[in-house]
Design a protein around this motif. Sequence first.
Motif, PDB file in Angstrom:
ATOM      1  N   ASP A   1     -17.611  -3.813   1.289  1.00 15.48           N
ATOM      2  CA  ASP A   1     -18.528  -2.863   0.693  1.00 15.48           C
ATOM      3  C   ASP A   1     -17.947  -1.452   0.823  1.00 15.48           C
ATOM      4  N   PRO A   2     -18.076  -0.597  -0.206  1.00 19.25           N
ATOM      5  CA  PRO A   2     -17.576   0.781  -0.092  1.00 19.25           C
ATOM      6  C   PRO A   2     -18.115   1.523   1.123  1.00 19.25           C
ATOM      7  N   ALA A   3     -19.322   1.171   1.574  1.00 21.31           N
ATOM      8  CA  ALA A   3     -19.888   1.817   2.756  1.00 21.31           C
ATOM      9  C   ALA A   3     -19.068   1.523   4.004  1.00 21.31           C
ATOM     10  N   ILE A   4     -18.212   0.492   3.943  1.00 21.35           N
ATOM     11  CA  ILE A   4     -17.351   0.154   5.075  1.00 21.35           C
ATOM     12  C   ILE A   4     -15.996   0.829   4.933  1.00 21.35           C
ATOM     13  N   TRP A   5     -15.369   0.653   3.760  1.00 19.94           N
ATOM     14  CA  TRP A   5     -13.984   1.109   3.681  1.00 19.94           C
ATOM     15  C   TRP A   5     -13.831   2.595   3.361  1.00 19.94           C
ATOM     16  N   VAL A   6     -14.776   3.189   2.660  1.00 20.89           N
ATOM     17  CA  VAL A   6     -14.643   4.615   2.329  1.00 20.89           C
ATOM     18  C   VAL A   6     -14.600   5.489   3.587  1.00 20.89           C
ATOM     19  N   PRO A   7     -15.544   5.351   4.547  1.00 18.69           N
ATOM     20  CA  PRO A   7     -15.455   6.182   5.754  1.00 18.69           C
ATOM     21  C   PRO A   7     -14.172   5.948   6.546  1.00 18.69           C
ATOM     22  N   ARG A   8     -13.692   4.712   6.576  1.00 17.05           N
ATOM     23  CA  ARG A   8     -12.461   4.429   7.315  1.00 17.05           C
ATOM     24  C   ARG A   8     -11.264   5.120   6.665  1.00 17.05           C
ATOM     25  N   VAL A   9     -11.213   5.076   5.346  1.00 16.76           N
ATOM     26  CA  VAL A   9     -10.111   5.741   4.641  1.00 16.76           C
ATOM     27  C   VAL A   9     -10.190   7.248   4.846  1.00 16.76           C
ATOM     28  N   VAL A  10     -11.391   7.815   4.761  1.00 15.80           N
ATOM     29  CA  VAL A  10     -11.566   9.257   4.939  1.00 15.80           C
ATOM     30  C   VAL A  10     -11.155   9.679   6.348  1.00 15.80           C
ATOM     31  N   THR A  11     -11.531   8.885   7.357  1.00 13.71           N
ATOM     32  CA  THR A  11     -11.171   9.206   8.736  1.00 13.71           C
ATOM     33  C   THR A  11      -9.669   9.165   8.939  1.00 13.71           C
ATOM     34  N   ALA A  12      -9.021   8.121   8.431  1.00 12.97           N
ATOM     35  CA  ALA A  12      -7.563   8.030   8.558  1.00 12.97           C
ATOM     36  C   ALA A  12      -6.870   9.132   7.759  1.00 12.97           C
ATOM     37  N   ALA A  13      -7.465   9.523   6.632  1.00 12.46           N
ATOM     38  CA  ALA A  13      -6.840  10.532   5.772  1.00 12.46           C
ATOM     39  C   ALA A  13      -6.803  11.909   6.426  1.00 12.46           C
ATOM     40  N   TYR A  14      -7.646  12.150   7.417  1.00  9.91           N
ATOM     41  CA  TYR A  14      -7.571  13.422   8.143  1.00  9.91           C
ATOM     42  C   TYR A  14      -6.194  13.567   8.779  1.00  9.91           C
ATOM     43  N   ALA A  15      -5.738  12.497   9.441  1.00 10.76           N
ATOM     44  CA  ALA A  15      -4.402  12.519  10.041  1.00 10.76           C
ATOM     45  C   ALA A  15      -3.321  12.499   8.975  1.00 10.76           C
ATOM     46  N   THR A  16      -3.505  11.675   7.962  1.00 11.16           N
ATOM     47  CA  THR A  16      -2.492  11.556   6.910  1.00 11.16           C
ATOM     48  C   THR A  16      -2.308  12.867   6.163  1.00 11.16           C
ATOM     49  N   ALA A  17      -3.395  13.579   5.919  1.00 13.60           N
ATOM     50  CA  ALA A  17      -3.309  14.880   5.237  1.00 13.60           C
ATOM     51  C   ALA A  17      -2.555  15.898   6.078  1.00 13.60           C
ATOM     52  N   LEU A  18      -2.752  15.861   7.395  1.00 12.53           N
ATOM     53  CA  LEU A  18      -1.982  16.751   8.269  1.00 12.53           C
ATOM     54  C   LEU A  18      -0.495  16.455   8.164  1.00 12.53           C
ATOM     55  N   GLY A  19      -0.166  15.166   8.146  1.00 10.62           N
ATOM     56  CA  GLY A  19       1.242  14.797   7.987  1.00 10.62           C
ATOM     57  C   GLY A  19       1.790  15.246   6.660  1.00 10.62           C
ATOM     58  N   GLY A  20       0.972  15.134   5.605  1.00 11.03           N
ATOM     59  CA  GLY A  20       1.413  15.610   4.298  1.00 11.03           C
ATOM     60  C   GLY A  20       1.659  17.108   4.287  1.00 11.03           C
ATOM     61  N   ALA A  21       0.819  17.859   5.013  1.00 12.60           N
ATOM     62  CA  ALA A  21       1.044  19.302   5.105  1.00 12.60           C
ATOM     63  C   ALA A  21       2.365  19.596   5.799  1.00 12.60           C
TER      64      ALA A  21
ATOM     65  N   ILE B   1     -14.092  17.793   3.920  1.00 12.29           N
ATOM     66  CA  ILE B   1     -14.010  19.255   3.810  1.00 12.29           C
ATOM     67  C   ILE B   1     -13.056  19.821   4.846  1.00 12.29           C
ATOM     68  N   LEU B   2     -13.156  19.320   6.090  1.00 15.63           N
ATOM     69  CA  LEU B   2     -12.261  19.811   7.137  1.00 15.63           C
ATOM     70  C   LEU B   2     -10.812  19.467   6.828  1.00 15.63           C
ATOM     71  N   SER B   3     -10.557  18.282   6.301  1.00  9.01           N
ATOM     72  CA  SER B   3      -9.188  17.883   5.945  1.00  9.01           C
ATOM     73  C   SER B   3      -8.591  18.837   4.917  1.00  9.01           C
ATOM     74  N   LEU B   4      -9.366  19.144   3.875  1.00 10.42           N
ATOM     75  CA  LEU B   4      -8.889  20.067   2.847  1.00 10.42           C
ATOM     76  C   LEU B   4      -8.681  21.467   3.410  1.00 10.42           C
ATOM     77  N   ALA B   5      -9.640  21.930   4.216  1.00 14.87           N
ATOM     78  CA  ALA B   5      -9.555  23.288   4.758  1.00 14.87           C
ATOM     79  C   ALA B   5      -8.391  23.431   5.715  1.00 14.87           C
ATOM     80  N   VAL B   6      -8.212  22.452   6.592  1.00 16.97           N
ATOM     81  CA  VAL B   6      -7.149  22.541   7.597  1.00 16.97           C
ATOM     82  C   VAL B   6      -5.781  22.515   6.941  1.00 16.97           C
ATOM     83  N   THR B   7      -5.574  21.624   5.980  1.00 16.50           N
ATOM     84  CA  THR B   7      -4.258  21.561   5.339  1.00 16.50           C
ATOM     85  C   THR B   7      -3.976  22.823   4.535  1.00 16.50           C
TER      86      THR B   7
END
Length: 290
Positions: free
Chosen positions: A264-284, A205-211
């Motif tokens: 397991d998705p419980a491992i990789w999903v949070p990691r992708v979401v955490t990294a995507a916060y930075a990646t989304a800022l770069g995309g903005a 939610i924060l990633s979407l809102a911030v961008t």
Amino acid sequence: MGALGITPLDEQIEKRDECDPAWKVEIRDLARGFAGALFVSLPLLYTMEMWQHGRELSGWTVIGFLVAGYFVNVGFCAYAGFRQTQWTSGYFWDAMTALGIGAVASVLTLTVAGIIDFSLSPEIMWKIVALESVPCGIGAAVARNQLGGGDSSRSDDSSPFSSDMSVFMGSLLGGVLFAYNIAPTMETVVITTKQDWWLALATVILSLAVTFVIVEIAKFVERDYTNRTIFTTPFIETVFSYAVALVVSFAFLFGFDYISWGDDPAIWVPRVVTAAYATALGGAAGRLVL
């Protein structure tokens, strides 16, 4: 230097051929400062050494960093700043505001990352936030010079891409640039060990809102949707660009062996979401540049 005054919220502020109420100009200026804070300091917000220094440094040392950061901000606000219209009598106040913006950006990011919570002592919490607020505040103070002052009118004719393709290319190229600052490090893994699913959702939610705030409210550049056929609204563009950020983040984490196909998705999903916060800022940032 003149004394600071208080501008009524409904007073019309004129710039070139545009005229907006003061409250709208203020929100836009603060959003620009918030964007600058994250653009400059996100790698430090995701740095374990900064978290550890916040725990170990004495309170007086952290206060010393804050005082030094404040006076650095005064200089930056005199030559750059985050306001659409600069007030020569307001550099000292703007420098303090920039530190405040930095504190807000720090608290939001560190909270969804699970670095600060109520299990920490108040002393440790304020020291971590204060230490991170210094680079964040500097980022806010130079926001206008990072991606423009919000008064440029960009023509799509100057781009080799169509308007829709520019959204995709900006999201991809900017995302790759920012992902390179975060994905190779262990911080993404460490952060996800401190998060639960609620914090992971809060990160989305924060990633979407911030961008959205960076691109649509801060108004670094004027944007024209009339020539588009796909990304015809800010909402569609924001959601699509975040999807690109997730794909880029997954690719980087996979490439650096932080996730694998068998995880397991419980491992990789949070990691992708955490990294995507930075990646989304770069995309903005990329969408503003392109």
